[in-house]
Scaffold this active site. Structure first.
Site, mmCIF file in Angstrom:
data_model
loop_
_atom_site.group_PDB
_atom_site.id
_atom_site.type_symbol
_atom_site.label_atom_id
_atom_site.label_comp_id
_atom_site.label_asym_id
_atom_site.label_seq_id
_atom_site.Cartn_x
_atom_site.Cartn_y
_atom_site.Cartn_z
ATOM 1 N N HIS A 136 14.643 7.238 -1.229
ATOM 2 C CA HIS A 136 13.542 6.788 -0.388
ATOM 3 C C HIS A 136 13.497 5.279 -0.484
ATOM 4 O O HIS A 136 13.692 4.737 -1.559
ATOM 5 C CB HIS A 136 12.233 7.376 -0.934
ATOM 6 C CG HIS A 136 11.045 7.056 -0.072
ATOM 7 N ND1 HIS A 136 10.430 5.835 -0.104
ATOM 8 C CD2 HIS A 136 10.378 7.796 0.812
ATOM 9 C CE1 HIS A 136 9.408 5.850 0.746
ATOM 10 N NE2 HIS A 136 9.362 7.015 1.318
ATOM 11 N N TYR A 159 0.836 -1.194 0.000
ATOM 12 C CA TYR A 159 0.000 0.000 0.000
ATOM 13 C C TYR A 159 0.876 1.251 0.000
ATOM 14 O O TYR A 159 2.037 1.209 0.404
ATOM 15 C CB TYR A 159 -1.033 0.031 1.121
ATOM 16 C CG TYR A 159 -0.546 -0.239 2.527
ATOM 17 C CD1 TYR A 159 -0.148 0.789 3.363
ATOM 18 C CD2 TYR A 159 -0.540 -1.543 3.023
ATOM 19 C CE1 TYR A 159 0.255 0.535 4.673
ATOM 20 C CE2 TYR A 159 -0.134 -1.799 4.324
ATOM 21 C CZ TYR A 159 0.252 -0.758 5.137
ATOM 22 O OH TYR A 159 0.647 -1.004 6.416
HETATM 23 O O1 C5P Z 1 7.548 8.947 8.643
HETATM 24 P P1 C5P Z 1 6.161 9.445 8.402
HETATM 25 O O2 C5P Z 1 5.298 8.368 7.749
HETATM 26 O O3 C5P Z 1 5.475 10.045 9.578
HETATM 27 O O4 C5P Z 1 6.315 10.588 7.329
HETATM 28 C C1 C5P Z 1 5.220 11.066 6.583
HETATM 29 C C2 C5P Z 1 5.565 11.060 5.116
HETATM 30 O O5 C5P Z 1 6.603 11.998 4.864
HETATM 31 C C3 C5P Z 1 6.106 9.736 4.608
HETATM 32 O O6 C5P Z 1 5.053 8.856 4.281
HETATM 33 C C4 C5P Z 1 6.908 10.149 3.404
HETATM 34 O O7 C5P Z 1 6.071 10.286 2.269
HETATM 35 C C5 C5P Z 1 7.410 11.543 3.800
HETATM 36 N N1 C5P Z 1 8.821 11.495 4.257
HETATM 37 C C6 C5P Z 1 9.813 11.622 3.317
HETATM 38 N N2 C5P Z 1 11.132 11.644 3.693
HETATM 39 C C7 C5P Z 1 11.496 11.507 4.980
HETATM 40 C C8 C5P Z 1 10.499 11.325 5.964
HETATM 41 C C9 C5P Z 1 9.159 11.326 5.573
HETATM 42 O O8 C5P Z 1 9.509 11.709 2.108
HETATM 43 N N3 C5P Z 1 12.790 11.560 5.302
#
Ligand code: C5P
Length: 328
Positions: free
Chosen positions: A304, A256
């Site tokens: 990522h 997902y």
């Molecule tokens: O880690 P968390 O799910 O709370 O972060 C929210 C969203 O922020 C992630 O689903 C991701 O799309 C984005 N994110 C990112 N790069 C990071 C941390 C988070 O792109 N270093």
């Protein structure tokens, strides 16, 4: 060619034709107008899909985007669209299995006895220009000074537990929407829209309970039972929307989508212009949250762990469909 560009070209061509006809052929302008199909001219020149100067997302004629973007899939659950096909329901049930044997229809009925069941954001028209900032949680926000830029949007969407206090110069002050699931929930002020991202039926039961009697205290683990949030502003992402994002945008390649990717897709569907902040690794290639310590041991994580999402976000940016701000 983008919609706005195409209209500019049409306008220039029509104007040149009018000048040529009137001056060179000495045909009165009223005759020229008559020669043209008036309703066609009016349609081409005056019916803007939205009022933004830069772009009107949903009306984009980019082929790559049109192949994926389905404006008939509404992102939010409402009383009028809550039915789920058996296949999507089964898929959704597999995401995070629980022992709950609750009945979907009853759960939805109860949900909409607590939060509003109306259709929201179906208001796109030629007078609307809704600008949205999607703010992810990446450490690349630190030192960016994006705060005022983020606050300049009509909607500012944040996710999960990401704090604002103490980081305002980089992330802004404003939050209009916070997208979260039970295990990532925090209390909200009464102006902020809570947008639940439901990974299971129990999540919908939780939001109903958390905004009323507080009877559900655990989902996958202990969660906030009584949530401070404005129940009249609460909404729930549609499981069929989550499925569409996975199937159509991610070609079923992840079990997902990530929270951030879903929020971006939500914004594409309800906004006319979208700017994206706080996604991806920081300038050193490290993946961490802006509100957490940089990992002591330097670890290069690349773009990522979910590289396909990153590719799609870059593609949207390169095609001038969104603005992507990558910090430092
Ligand atoms: O880690 P968390 O799910 O709370 O972060 C929210 C969203 O922020 C992630 O689903 C991701 O799309 C984005 N994110 C990112 N790069 C990071 C941390 C988070 O792109 N270093």
């Amino acid at each position: 060619m983008g919609y706005c560009k195409r209209k500019k070209v049409i306008f220039i061509v029509l104007l040149s034709a009018a000048i040529f006809t009137v001056t060179m052929l000495k045909v009165p302008y009223s005759h020229f107008k008559h020669l043209m199909n008036n309703s066609l001219v009016d349609n081409l020149l005056h019916e803007e899909p939205c009022a933004c100067a830069e772009r009107c997302l949903a009306a984009s004629d980019d082929d790559w985007f049109s192949e994926r973007f389905r404006d008939d899939v509404h992102p939010l659950l409402s009383l009028s669209n809550s039915e789920l096909s058996d296949s999507i329901f089964k898929w959704w049930q597999t995401l995070q299995s629980t022992r709950s044997k609750a009945n979907y229809t009853e759960v939805i009925q109860k949900l909409f006895s607590v939060i509003p069941g109306e259709d929201r954001y179906r208001d796109a028209d030629s007078s609307r220009c809704r600008t949205c900032a999607v703010v992810g949680n990446s450490g690349n926000l630190l030192g960016s000074f994006y705060g005022p830029l983020i606050d300049n949007h009509d909607f500012v969407m944040r996710m999960n537990k990401a704090p604002v206090e103490g980081f305002e110069k980089d992330v802004g002050y404003k939050t209009t929407h916070r997208i979260m699931y039970p295990e990532s929930a925090i209390h909200l002020d009464s102006d902020t829209h809570l947008v639940l991202l439901p990974f299971k039926l129990l999540d919908i039961q939780w939001v109903t309970s958390a905004l009323s009697d507080g009877s559900i205290k655990r989902t996958r683990f202990k969660v906030i039972d009584k949530l401070q949030a404005n129940k009249d502003k609460a909404m729930v992402l549609h499981p069929a929307f989550i499925y569409y994002v996975r199937a159509t945008w991610l070609h079923l390649r992840r079990s997902y989508p990530s929270t951030g990717f879903l929020v971006l897709m939500f914004a594409l569907h309800i906004c006319d212009e979208v700017s994206v902040f706080g996604f991806g690794a920081n300038g050193k290639g490290t993946w961490h949250h802006y509100f957490e310590e940089m990992p002591k041991k330097f670890k290069r994580t690349g773009q990522h762990p979910g590289g396909l999402e990153h590719q799609i976000i870059s593609e949207l940016h390169q095609r001038n469909l969104i603005d992507l701000y990558t910090g430092w």
